[in-house]
Design an enzyme around this catalytic site. Structure first.
Site, short mmCIF file in Angstrom:
data_model
loop_
_atom_site.label_atom_id
_atom_site.label_comp_id
_atom_site.label_asym_id
_atom_site.label_seq_id
_atom_site.Cartn_x
_atom_site.Cartn_y
_atom_site.Cartn_z
N ASN A 1 -3.03 2.68 -10.23
CA ASN A 1 -3.47 1.96 -9.04
C ASN A 1 -3.45 0.46 -9.37
O ASN A 1 -3.14 0.06 -10.50
CB ASN A 1 -4.87 2.42 -8.60
CG ASN A 1 -5.25 1.88 -7.24
OD1 ASN A 1 -4.46 1.95 -6.29
ND2 ASN A 1 -6.44 1.32 -7.09
N LYS A 2 -3.80 -0.35 -8.41
CA LYS A 2 -3.74 -1.80 -8.55
C LYS A 2 -4.38 -2.27 -9.85
O LYS A 2 -5.42 -1.76 -10.27
CB LYS A 2 -4.45 -2.44 -7.35
CG LYS A 2 -4.49 -3.94 -7.30
CD LYS A 2 -3.14 -4.61 -7.51
CE LYS A 2 -2.08 -4.15 -6.53
NZ LYS A 2 -0.71 -4.59 -6.90
N GLN B 1 -5.68 -8.76 -2.61
CA GLN B 1 -5.69 -7.75 -1.54
C GLN B 1 -7.11 -7.39 -1.13
O GLN B 1 -7.36 -7.03 0.02
CB GLN B 1 -4.96 -6.47 -1.99
CG GLN B 1 -3.45 -6.61 -2.11
CD GLN B 1 -3.02 -6.97 -3.51
OE1 GLN B 1 -3.76 -7.61 -4.26
NE2 GLN B 1 -1.82 -6.59 -3.89
N GLY C 1 0.88 -1.18 0.00
CA GLY C 1 0.00 0.00 0.00
C GLY C 1 0.91 1.22 0.00
O GLY C 1 1.85 1.29 0.82
N ALA C 2 0.63 2.15 -0.92
CA ALA C 2 1.58 3.24 -1.17
C ALA C 2 2.04 3.98 0.10
O ALA C 2 3.24 4.09 0.36
CB ALA C 2 0.98 4.19 -2.20
N ASP D 1 -1.52 4.78 -6.45
CA ASP D 1 -0.08 4.66 -6.20
C ASP D 1 0.70 5.84 -6.78
O ASP D 1 1.79 6.15 -6.31
CB ASP D 1 0.44 3.35 -6.79
CG ASP D 1 -0.09 2.19 -5.96
OD1 ASP D 1 -1.25 1.78 -6.18
OD2 ASP D 1 0.62 1.74 -5.04
O1 MRU Z 1 0.78 -3.94 -4.72
P1 MRU Z 1 0.12 -3.22 -3.58
O2 MRU Z 1 -0.74 -4.11 -2.75
O3 MRU Z 1 1.11 -2.42 -2.76
O4 MRU Z 1 -0.83 -2.18 -4.31
C1 MRU Z 1 -1.59 -1.31 -3.53
C2 MRU Z 1 -2.57 -0.49 -4.25
O5 MRU Z 1 -2.62 -0.47 -5.47
C3 MRU Z 1 -3.41 0.40 -3.41
O6 MRU Z 1 -4.68 0.52 -3.97
C4 MRU Z 1 -2.75 1.78 -3.33
O7 MRU Z 1 -1.41 1.66 -2.92
C5 MRU Z 1 -3.46 2.69 -2.41
S1 MRU Z 1 -3.12 2.35 -0.69
C6 MRU Z 1 -3.85 3.59 0.21
#
Ligand code: MRU
Length: 355
Positions: free
Chosen positions: A253-254, A202, A53-54, A243
């Site tokens: 984003n994801k 996730q 998560g960012a 992200d």
């Molecule tokens: O690969 P990850 O699980 O780190 O990806 C996370 C995401 O894409 C989240 O949606 C993003 O970081 C927002 S967290 C507030």
């Protein structure tokens, strides 16, 4: 029972000598905390998604830089600086897409430069304070995003979210999940639909777990079910985290987020991106300038299965993120306020101090 908002995904221990990480790769089956001391351990925790998560990645990296600096207190100023730079570059190479990682590391470096005349011991303590500030500010930022987002929502709404932008991914509250937590405390009775978020789940493992623990009405769906719940009129708004947001509003984003945005447009459902200012990257003019992390094919073929679920040797393509085009985004919700199109102009204004 613990309030889920009391689970801290990343923090320093009481002696400020180790990093305590709630291992998100093991949830929801095991609640395991790791205690890490070295930059190598922290690097591995980031790449292995124990901390993910960012915002949480940025916080972990800032603590990692502090903990490594702390070990170098006997070095002379020049060597201390050189080591700091090496560790910063090393941690920065852990994951490429979430800009919060680079933002937090740069902020730590600025702290170092601003105080370079001080003794190494004094600098180390200032680095500790800066890393703690990064964590505590993120909590306030998420709360504020939650408040702003709540102004766009009404009680009893159906909300859809993708991946996990919750308390686990941040210092507290999350970004996209912050209005759900704040609304829950105020009796909004939201119905939340969580996309499972293939391939690393996730949404199922983390978002559904968080919201369920909090007593929020959450329904888990497979990613390919977003369209049916939208068509049936069950969704009033989509809320996602991010992200990295480019200067024109294109948002990484994801993986799967852009598909959800396309569907939302088709069904006339507002699509909101919840973004701390630390995730806006105006050095990238558009989404094409954002590096997308590619991860191992086994995450698609094997992870989570008892046996491989694809023919041995089959080719895979596993981008961890995608970019949602700015024209699919109804608004970007930051701690400073809600930004509407035209994003190029309004994001610029936000950095200049306007709302
Ligand atoms: O690969 P990850 O699980 O780190 O990806 C996370 C995401 O894409 C989240 O949606 C993003 O970081 C927002 S967290 C507030």
């Amino acid at each position: 029972m613990n309030d889920v908002l009391d689970f801290v995904s990343v923090r320093l221990d009481d002696d400020n000598s180790e990093l305590i990480i709630l291992d998100q790769s093991k949830l929801p089956n095991e609640l395991i905390y790791h205690h890490y001391h070295t930059k190598e351990e922290i690097f591995k925790a980031i790449t292995g998604l124990e901390v993910r998560g960012a915002p949480a990645i940025g916080i972990a990296a800032a603590y990692g830089l502090y903990l490594d600096a702390k070990k170098q207190e006997d070095l002379k100023s020049e060597e201390f600086m050189a080591n700091f730079k090496r560790t910063k570059d090393y941690l920065a190479s852990s994951r490429p897409t979430a800009v919060n990682l680079f933002w937090a590391l740069n902020r730590m470096e600025r702290c170092l430069f601003d105080h370079k005349e001080k003794s190494v011991v004094e600098i180390i303590d200032l680095l500790r304070i800066e890393s703690e500030n990064i964590r505590s500010e993120d909590e306030a930022v998420c709360y504020s995003i939650g408040e702003h987002a709540l102004t766009l929502l009404k009680p009893k709404m159906g909300l859809l979210t993708h991946c996990n932008a919750g308390t686990l991914a941040t210092a507290k509250y999350g970004t996209a999940l912050a209005p759900m937590y704040l609304g829950h405390k105020r009796g909004y009775d939201f119905r939340v639909y969580a996309d499972e978020t293939r391939p690393l789940l996730q949404g199922a493992r983390l978002t559904a777990w968080e919201l369920h623990e909090a007593g929020i009405d959450v329904t888990l769906i497979c990613d390919n079910m977003a369209s049916i719940v939208m068509k049936k009129g069950l969704i009033d708004a989509v809320l996602v985290g991010c992200d990295r947001v480019a200067a024109n509003g294109d948002t990484a984003n994801k993986i799967g987020t852009s598909g959800v945005a396309i569907l939302a447009k088709r069904y006339g459902i507002p699509f909101y991106v919840c973004a701390p200012m630390s995730t806006l990257d105006i050095s990238r003019s558009c989404g094409d300038d954002i590096e997308i992390e590619l991860r191992k094919g086994e995450e698609i073929t094997t992870t989570w299965y008892q046996k491989p679920m694809a023919p041995s040797g089959v080719k895979t393509y596993n981008p961890a993120f995608d970019v949602t085009d700015a024209d699919l985004i109804t608004a970007i919700i930051t701690e400073k306020g809600i930004v509407y199109p035209p994003y190029d102009l309004n994001i610029k204004r936000l950095f200049e101090g306007g709302q």
